[in-house]
Design a protein around this motif. Structure first.
Motif, mmCIF file in Angstrom:
data_model
loop_
_atom_site.group_PDB
_atom_site.id
_atom_site.type_symbol
_atom_site.label_atom_id
_atom_site.label_comp_id
_atom_site.label_asym_id
_atom_site.label_seq_id
_atom_site.Cartn_x
_atom_site.Cartn_y
_atom_site.Cartn_z
ATOM 1 N N ALA A 17 0.854 -1.180 0.000
ATOM 2 C CA ALA A 17 0.000 0.000 0.000
ATOM 3 C C ALA A 17 0.891 1.231 0.000
ATOM 4 N N THR A 18 0.389 2.338 -0.515
ATOM 5 C CA THR A 18 1.183 3.558 -0.567
ATOM 6 C C THR A 18 0.511 4.671 0.228
ATOM 7 N N TYR A 19 1.351 5.556 0.779
ATOM 8 C CA TYR A 19 0.887 6.686 1.559
ATOM 9 C C TYR A 19 1.718 7.907 1.198
ATOM 10 N N SER A 20 1.077 9.038 1.136
ATOM 11 C CA SER A 20 1.752 10.282 0.782
ATOM 12 C C SER A 20 2.866 10.577 1.777
ATOM 13 N N ALA A 21 4.091 10.799 1.257
ATOM 14 C CA ALA A 21 5.238 11.051 2.138
ATOM 15 C C ALA A 21 6.211 12.066 1.555
ATOM 16 N N GLY A 22 5.809 12.795 0.513
ATOM 17 C CA GLY A 22 6.671 13.819 -0.065
ATOM 18 C C GLY A 22 7.706 13.239 -1.005
ATOM 19 N N SER A 23 8.362 14.096 -1.756
ATOM 20 C CA SER A 23 9.356 13.670 -2.739
ATOM 21 C C SER A 23 10.759 13.658 -2.136
ATOM 22 N N CYS A 71 14.566 17.309 -0.745
ATOM 23 C CA CYS A 71 14.266 18.430 -1.641
ATOM 24 C C CYS A 71 13.539 19.563 -0.925
ATOM 25 N N ALA A 72 12.771 19.232 0.095
ATOM 26 C CA ALA A 72 11.914 20.219 0.749
ATOM 27 C C ALA A 72 12.455 20.704 2.080
ATOM 28 N N ASP A 73 13.564 20.115 2.570
ATOM 29 C CA ASP A 73 14.137 20.488 3.866
ATOM 30 C C ASP A 73 13.120 20.326 4.999
ATOM 31 N N VAL A 74 12.444 19.168 5.005
ATOM 32 C CA VAL A 74 11.485 18.870 6.064
ATOM 33 C C VAL A 74 11.595 17.397 6.437
ATOM 34 N N VAL A 75 11.036 17.068 7.593
ATOM 35 C CA VAL A 75 10.765 15.681 7.951
ATOM 36 C C VAL A 75 9.258 15.542 8.064
ATOM 37 N N ARG A 76 8.739 14.458 7.489
ATOM 38 C CA ARG A 76 7.306 14.191 7.555
ATOM 39 C C ARG A 76 7.045 13.070 8.545
ATOM 40 N N ASN A 109 -2.642 11.616 6.566
ATOM 41 C CA ASN A 109 -1.769 12.587 5.927
ATOM 42 C C ASN A 109 -0.646 13.000 6.879
ATOM 43 N N PRO A 110 0.555 13.213 6.357
ATOM 44 C CA PRO A 110 1.689 13.522 7.232
ATOM 45 C C PRO A 110 1.686 14.967 7.709
#
Length: 426
Positions: free
Chosen positions: A227-233, A257-262, A274-275
């Motif tokens: 299964a897949t879940y949104s986690a950013g690029s 790429c986004a300088d974040v942790v989800r 959603n993260p």
């Protein structure tokens, strides 16, 4: 309600304890101390390799594994294990035989293998053999996937094959790998019981696309379709822990790429919403989890590959995080691990520095409580480690709490530490 799976990967018997809540130094760190390793370190694992009850290090780098044995005070002596394969990218520890000693598994990117190094019991590894692992193995994890007592191996292959490979431990040997489809270009793999049934499951990050893959265990070491879940690029590192205190495993993923942790919080059944996002430094890569300040549950530490530092993100108690500070390390830090390295009962940091060919050790400045194992109230007020503390520990099992001595959730390590300190406090 689900229960956390206790993974026999690293046995931390270093008697770690929660930090002293409210002390401004807890979760802050002394300046780094560096130790040279072989060229190009990519990852580090922590565990007691030589049986002296302090935590040692193993580093995957080049065509070798560097072993750093703890002197007992958070300083280290280093030696190198030359591997028969090339391109060491990931290293984990686990008792593979099992004989009570922590062995090593290393993913060899250029040789399409994993190396298994069996411990002699003293932190030396006279036996080294390889197992076929498919093209471009980048990341490796271990766990009891099929319900027997042997540790199985999971490999994420950074290739267009878009699979993870599972090698089951059977009769003292490893069976040929089975491949399981995942989303595009796997990067990093982690293992943990996400749904509370059927044993450890698999989580995979990806360098292409913006989804995370989750494979739930059927109970026999085979896995349901992902299964897949949104986690950013631009996903890099991944860590599993109960981040919101509800006794199931959540997921933290770095997005370079986004300088974040989800952070993806578990719904309790191995599915995720959603993260939430927390800012890090520049180009976050590795992530590790542990209770750094003794309050609000496990915190996060992220390596910033371009920023040459690490970010400390403190948990607010509900699985949301705030950036508390950054600490300078070496050039191109790419992996971080946590453990009580100096036996002062608090969680310290180890960071691999890819360009500098060394690791940075950062010791937690939190003062040591006088008797942390007297944990029935979270404070040492009755002066005895006894049955009330034992019952408190059982009530907190699997989650954070005053009896979480190593910052990784209350479990078997904390139970053993409590028994070792039974009786009147010093």
């Amino acid at each position: 309600m689900t229960r956390l799976s206790i993974l026999p990967v690293v046995l931390m018997l270093a008697h770690a304890a929660p930090a002293v809540s409210g002390d401004g130094t807890c979760g802050t760190f002394a300046p780094e101390v560096r130790y040279d390793v072989n060229s190009g370190p990519y990852s580090v694992a922590i565990g007691d390799l030589d049986g002296d009850l302090d935590l040692d290090l193993a580093v995957a780098s080049g065509n070798s594994a560097s072993v750093l044995l703890n002197n007992g005070d958070g300083t280290f002596a280093t030696y190198t294990l030359n591997l028969s394969a090339f391109g060491a990218r990931s290293v984990v520890m686990g008792d593979l035989e099992p004989d009570g000693d922590l062995d090593l598994v290393v993913a060899n990117y250029f040789d399409s293998t994993v190396s298994v190094l069996l411990n002699n019991g003293d932190g030396t590894f006279p036996i080294d053999f390889t197992l076929a692992a498919g093209f471009a193995p980048w990341s490796v994890a271990v766990g009891q996937l099929d319900g027997d007592f042997g540790l199985d191996i999971v490999v994420a292959n950074e290739s267009l094959d878009d699979v993870v490979r599972v090698l089951l431990h059977q009769g003292g040997n490893y069976a040929a790998y089975e491949s399981y489809d995942v989303a595009s270009i796997p990067r990093t793999v982690a293992v943990g019981d996400l749904d509370g049934i059927n044993g450890p499951d698999i989580v995979v990050t990806h360098t292409r696309g913006s989804v995370l893959s989750v494979l739930l265990n059927n109970g026999d070491g085979t896995f349901a379709p992902y299964a897949t879940y949104s986690a950013g690029s631009c996903q890099q590192g991944v860590a599993l822990a109960d981040l919101d205190g509800d006794l199931d495993l959540d997921v933290a993923v770095t997005n370079s790429c986004a300088d974040v942790v989800r952070v993806l919080l578990n719904n309790g059944d191995g599915t995720f919403g959603n993260p939430s996002l927390t800012a890090t430094g520049e180009f976050p890569w590795g992530v590790a989890v542990g209770d750094l300040d003794g309050i609000n549950g496990p915190d996060l530490v992220v390596t910033n590959f371009v920023g040459d530092d690490v970010s400390v993100l403190l948990n607010q108690g509900d699985g949301h995080f705030v950036l508390d500070g950054t600490y300078g390390v070496g050039n191109a830090p790419n992996f971080v691990a946590m453990g009580d390295l100096d036996e002062d009962l608090h969680v310290d940091l180890v960071v691999t520095n890819l360009v500098d060919d060394n690791v940075s050790v950062l010791l937690n400045l939190c003062p040591t409580p006088p008797c942390p194992w007297d944990c029935d109230s979270g404070e040492s007020i009755d002066g005895t480690v006894g049955i009330v503390d034992f019952l408190t520990l059982l009530g907190q099992w699997g989650g954070p709490g005053s009896c979480d001595f190593d910052g990784g959730g209350v479990g078997i390590t904390d139970f053993l530490a409590l028994l070792a300190n039974w009786g009147p406090c010093p």
